[in-house]
Design an enzyme around this catalytic site. Structure first.
Site, short mmCIF file in Angstrom:
data_model
loop_
_atom_site.label_atom_id
_atom_site.label_comp_id
_atom_site.label_asym_id
_atom_site.label_seq_id
_atom_site.Cartn_x
_atom_site.Cartn_y
_atom_site.Cartn_z
N ASP A 1 -9.04 8.66 11.87
CA ASP A 1 -8.99 8.25 10.46
C ASP A 1 -9.58 6.84 10.30
OD1 ASP A 1 -8.49 8.69 7.78
OD2 ASP A 1 -6.43 7.96 7.86
N GLY B 1 0.84 -1.20 0.00
CA GLY B 1 0.00 0.00 0.00
C GLY B 1 0.87 1.24 0.00
N GLY C 1 0.81 5.73 0.78
CA GLY C 1 0.16 6.97 1.18
C GLY C 1 0.98 8.15 0.69
#
Length: 508
Positions: free
Chosen positions: A178, A61, A63
């Site tokens: 979040d 992943g 960000g």
């Protein structure tokens, strides 16, 4: 330079030990830890670099300032997740630079079965590494995308686990800020694991003043008070739970506007103009959703009030039992403890201190990974025995020692059928992920027979002479321990963006 606060010892091979296993892993002999990872495991693991005791491989992943990569702990051969924060990119954002190490500090304060465990922290000149347990079940958003939407019973399970995790955070004074589907992973047992504490904050404990005024998070999941730039508290997480619950039940978001506008989105929230719900959803679920998605924080329930809701309480009446942040000394796996002190050179006090205080370091990583390894082997061991129709003693399984029967002219066919035969080998296992190893013991066997000329990495299990029945399971159905990698489909893919519009990690 590597951070002096982290345990960066050289790789230590794991050797056998003699210790009684605790109750949780009593069916697995300590020899299960006797061998380090086979050379082919380390050689065949794709990686681009090595940092300390970890091989860092493919990307899972990404960000704004960090990437999550698959890693391999070289000492135990168990896969982990490594969050790599680029310090050079982080310098461009004052907020990220100021709070770079806060994520690690907060995760060391919390310990919960539905929150990812932080294992180790490393730092170089250009990067900051957070080593965490790997969740092989992948991202919950991908799971919802494949099924279009979850049935209410499955959604109830996930929401309940998320509520329990958030309640644990709020008791510790932590606000996640979040909570979104992308930050909910699934472990090998299909349970929720909450990740990504990069935007989390903790009032008072870490010494931050005025912590709950920053406008941050993903707009689709953010509470109205965040979007309106007001000061806020823990109840912003309660709102986000409601958005996640709605997404699980419908496969869409509760509040959407086209074209996207923060002002228009906020207005729909304040007006309680929620997208329609499917008629199949129960009235109890609808009532809980309306309570969670209350735009007025004064009327919105806190997390403890949410836990008393009938839609959640009916599923698990014991969910209000608090979970301790630290491990009690009676929970220590003494097999792993003795193994680390007697065979790996760790000090007894060093291991206890790291485990009891939840201090992220290499010592905690070794203990956690070995402990999970024993639990996995114990579980797979019981599955094999059930498939082989064998009975297990309730005590720990010892090493197999050949027992030779008295010399005779040879057993009769009738005696052979009565006593039965078992061939097995003890020792290591071929692959730390397949779990194809360990000892087998049966109370129905009258003698043990060792199998000559067999590799310790290729144990052979022969069924006793029983009536032929279709096997209930086989090796091919065993689940991957350390975890098969998550789905290759990225959360940021266009097809996901159409259903789950969100902004990246950082400030809005």
């Amino acid at each position: 330079m590597l951070d002096a606060g982290t345990d960066m010892g050289t790789d230590r091979r794991v050797f056998g030990m003699k210790a009684k296993a605790p109750v949780a892993t009593k069916n697995i002999h300590p020899s299960s830890l006797s061998n380090g990872p086979p050379a082919d495991i380390l050689r065949n693991f794709y990686h681009t670099k090595r940092v300390g005791n970890y091989l860092v491989g493919r990307k899972l992943g990404e960000g704004s300032f960090a990437k999550v990569r698959e890693g391999l702990h070289a000492t135990t051969g168990v896969k982990v997740a490594v969050k790599v924060i680029d310090k050079r990119k982080a310098k461009k954002d004052s907020y990220v630079t100021k709070n770079l190490r806060r994520e690690g500090q907060i995760q060391q304060m919390i310990r919960h079965p539905h929150i990812t465990q932080l294992l180790d922290i490393l730092e170089t000149e250009n990067s900051y590494y957070l080593v965490m347990e790997l969740c092989p079940g992948g991202n919950l958003m991908n799971h919802i995308y494949e099924k279009k939407r979850l049935d209410e019973r499955e959604a109830q399970k996930y929401v309940r686990q998320l509520v329990m995790a958030v309640e644990h955070l709020h008791r510790a004074g932590v606000v996640h800020r979040d909570l979104k589907i992308e930050n909910l992973l699934l472990d090998e047992q299909d349970n929720i694991k909450l990740i990504d504490f990069g935007l989390s904050n903790c009032a008072g404990i870490l010494g931050y003043s005025d912590p709950f005024s920053t406008q941050c998070g993903s707009p689709a999941y953010a509470a109205p008070e965040i979007l309106s730039r007001k000061k806020y508290g823990h109840k912003v997480d309660v709102w986000s739970i409601g958005v996640n619950m709605y997404t699980m039940l419908t496969g869409t978001l509760p509040f959407t506007v086209e074209p996207f506008s923060l002002k228009a989105l906020h207005q729909r929230m304040v007006d309680k103009d929620m997208n329609p719900l499917p008629p199949s959803i129960s009235s109890a679920a609808v009532n809980l959703l309306k309570r969670l998605l209350e735009p007025d924080p004064d009327k919105r329930p806190n997390i403890h009030q949410v836990m008393t809701d009938s839609w959640l309480r009916l599923a698990n009446p014991h969910m209000r039992v608090p979970y301790l942040n630290g491990i009690h000394i009676e929970e220590i796996n003494h097999t792993v403890l003795l193994h680390m002190t007697e065979k790996m050179g760790y000090k007894h006090s060093e291991v206890l201190s790291a485990v009891l205080t939840n201090k992220a370091c290499h010592t905690l990583a070794v203990y956690f990974l070995l402990n999970n390894k024993m639990k996995r082997l114990s579980k797979e061991y019981r599955v094999v025995l059930r498939s082989q129709h064998l009975h297990v003693y309730p005590s720990a399984v010892p090493k197999l020692v050949p027992v030779y029967p008295p010399v005779s002219k040879g057993p009769t066919k009738e005696k052979e059928q009565r006593t039965g035969h078992l061939k097995a080998v003890t020792g290591g296992f071929k692959d730390v992920y397949s779990g194809r190893g360990g000892c087998i013991r049966s109370s129905s066997m009258k003698c043990w027979r060792s199998t000559p000329r067999t590799s310790l990495h290729n144990p052979i299990i022969v069924k006793p002479q029983l009536k032929k029945q279709p096997p209930t399971s086989d090796w091919s159905s065993s689940s991957d321990s350390s975890g098969s990698p998550p789905s290759s489909e990225e959360p940021d893919s266009p097809q996901h963006r159409s259903k789950f519009p969100f902004m990246g990690i950082g400030q809005i």
